[in-house]
Scaffold this active site. Sequence first.
Site, PDB file in Angstrom:
ATOM      1  N   ARG A 250     -14.299 -11.852  -7.407  1.00  0.00           N
ATOM      2  CA  ARG A 250     -13.272 -12.021  -6.242  1.00  0.00           C
ATOM      3  C   ARG A 250     -13.061 -10.859  -5.297  1.00  0.00           C
ATOM      4  NH1 ARG A 250      -8.707 -15.750  -8.684  1.00  0.00           N
ATOM      5  NH2 ARG A 250      -9.897 -17.568  -9.335  1.00  0.00           N
TER       6      ARG A 250
ATOM      7  N   ASP B 215       6.674 -16.893  -2.532  1.00  0.00           N
ATOM      8  CA  ASP B 215       5.703 -16.446  -3.271  1.00  0.00           C
ATOM      9  C   ASP B 215       5.215 -14.964  -2.958  1.00  0.00           C
ATOM     10  OD1 ASP B 215       3.065 -18.476  -4.506  1.00  0.00           O
ATOM     11  OD2 ASP B 215       2.544 -16.595  -3.731  1.00  0.00           O
TER      12      ASP B 215
HETATM   13  C1  LIG Z   1      -1.248 -21.439  -9.669  1.00  0.00           C
HETATM   14  S1  LIG Z   1       0.095 -21.393  -8.311  1.00  0.00           S
HETATM   15  C2  LIG Z   1       1.369 -22.270  -8.720  1.00  0.00           C
HETATM   16  C3  LIG Z   1       1.877 -23.107  -7.525  1.00  0.00           C
HETATM   17  C4  LIG Z   1       2.949 -24.078  -8.088  1.00  0.00           C
HETATM   18  N1  LIG Z   1       4.165 -23.410  -8.639  1.00  0.00           N
HETATM   19  C5  LIG Z   1       2.686 -24.919  -8.718  1.00  0.00           C
HETATM   20  O1  LIG Z   1       2.810 -24.954 -10.286  1.00  0.00           O
HETATM   21  O2  LIG Z   1       1.669 -26.079  -8.446  1.00  0.00           O
HETATM   22  C6  LIG Z   1       0.482 -19.462  -8.757  1.00  0.00           C
HETATM   23  C7  LIG Z   1       1.159 -18.789  -7.482  1.00  0.00           C
HETATM   24  O3  LIG Z   1       1.975 -17.829  -7.969  1.00  0.00           O
HETATM   25  C8  LIG Z   1       1.886 -16.669  -7.076  1.00  0.00           C
HETATM   26  N2  LIG Z   1       2.223 -15.345  -7.766  1.00  0.00           N
HETATM   27  C9  LIG Z   1       1.513 -14.791  -8.742  1.00  0.00           C
HETATM   28  N3  LIG Z   1       2.228 -13.526  -9.117  1.00  0.00           N
HETATM   29  C10 LIG Z   1       3.242 -13.703  -8.526  1.00  0.00           C
HETATM   30  C11 LIG Z   1       4.603 -12.723  -8.384  1.00  0.00           C
HETATM   31  N4  LIG Z   1       4.520 -11.643  -9.394  1.00  0.00           N
HETATM   32  N5  LIG Z   1       5.552 -13.021  -7.759  1.00  0.00           N
HETATM   33  C12 LIG Z   1       5.427 -14.222  -7.045  1.00  0.00           C
HETATM   34  N6  LIG Z   1       4.599 -15.119  -6.955  1.00  0.00           N
HETATM   35  C13 LIG Z   1       3.587 -14.901  -7.631  1.00  0.00           C
HETATM   36  C14 LIG Z   1       0.362 -16.902  -6.570  1.00  0.00           C
HETATM   37  O4  LIG Z   1       0.603 -16.326  -5.293  1.00  0.00           O
HETATM   38  C15 LIG Z   1       0.261 -18.399  -6.602  1.00  0.00           C
HETATM   39  O5  LIG Z   1       0.508 -18.852  -5.398  1.00  0.00           O
END
Ligand SMILES: C[S@@+](CC[C@H](N)C(=O)[O-])C[C@H]1O[C@@H](n2cnc3c(N)ncnc32)[C@H](O)[C@@H]1O
Length: 277
Positions: free
Chosen positions: A37, A147
Site C-alpha cells: 500500500r 471519519d
Molecule cells: C471499513 S470502513 C467502515 C465503514 C462503515 N462504518 C461500515 O461499516 O460500512 C472503516 C472506516 O474507519 C475509518 N477509521 C479507521 N481508523 C479510524 C479512527 N481512528 N478514527 C476514525 N475513523 C477511523 C477508516 O478511514 C474507514 O473509512
Amino acid sequence: MQGPSLSRQEFGDLQRLIYGEAGIYLSEAKQALMAGRLGRRVRALGLPSYADYCQLARRDAQERQRLLEAICTHETRFFREPRQFELLEKVIVPEWRRLAAGGQRSRHVRVWSAACSSGEEPFSLAMVLLDHLPAAHGWAVEVLATDLSTRVLAQAREARWPVARAAEIPATYLRRYMLRGTRSQEGFMRAGPALRDAVRFASLNLHDDTYGVGRFDLVLCRNVLIYFDRAAKAHVLTRLASHLEPGGHLFLGHAETLSASDAGLRLVAPTVYRRAA
Ligand SMILES: C[S@@+](CC[C@H](N)C(=O)[O-])C[C@H]1O[C@@H](n2cnc3c(N)ncnc32)[C@H](O)[C@@H]1O
C-alpha cells in the site's frame, strides 16, 4: 519501477507511528500489505527508503493523514447489516415515538455514524429516520457523519454514487430520497436535498482524547474496531459510550463484540448495545 524494500525495523517504526496516531494495530502479518500500500507513495516521493518516509510522516501531519488513508480499508455499503436497520425501524424508532407522545423525550433525534467512510452508512440512517420521523409531525433529525480520512469524507459530502449501487437501497427509500442523474450525471445517483440537509460531516479520529460532539440517541461504530488492539478498543468504546444518551443504543459491526463490563452497556440484540436508561 523497483522501489526500496521494507525492512522489519522500518515496519516496526511505521507500525508504532500508526498505532500512536490512530490506535490502529498492524500485526507482523501485515508487513507485505503495508509495503504494497505504501510502495507507490514512497516511489512517487522519490525517497530512498521507508525510514525516510517514516521521518517525513512524523514531521508532516498531511503525510501522516495519507499514511493512515493508505492503510485503512474503506469498504462500505448502503443498509449494510440489514438486521440493525430493521431493529431501528421496528423497535428503536417506535420507542422514541412512544416516549415523545408521552412527553418523556424530545422530538429532536441525534445519531452518529462514527466511521462513516464514503457516506453510505449515514445516508442509510437518514433515509430511515426522515421516513419514520417526519418534520411535519414535529421531528428534527440530525445525523453526524465522521471519519479519520478526509478523502472519504470529501466523497461522502458529495453524496454521489454510481447508479448500480441503487440495488443496495430498499425501493421505497430509493424513490423518495435519491435522484437519478441525467446528462453529465448519467450513470450516477445523488442524495436528494432533504437527505443532504439531514447529514453533517466532520473529520474525527476516534483515538483522540476528546470528541466534543455532544450526546446521541444512537451511535454506529461499525467495522472499524477491528483495526484496534484490546487497549485502543476499550479506550474508544468507553468514550463512545459517554456520548450516548441514557437509554441510547450502540451498533457495532458483525465481527465486533464488547465484553459485558465494557462502558456500562448491555447487549440487547446481536452486535447491538444499550446504555442504561
Ligand atoms: C471499513 S470502513 C467502515 C465503514 C462503515 N462504518 C461500515 O461499516 O460500512 C472503516 C472506516 O474507519 C475509518 N477509521 C479507521 N481508523 C479510524 C479512527 N481512528 N478514527 C476514525 N475513523 C477511523 C477508516 O478511514 C474507514 O473509512
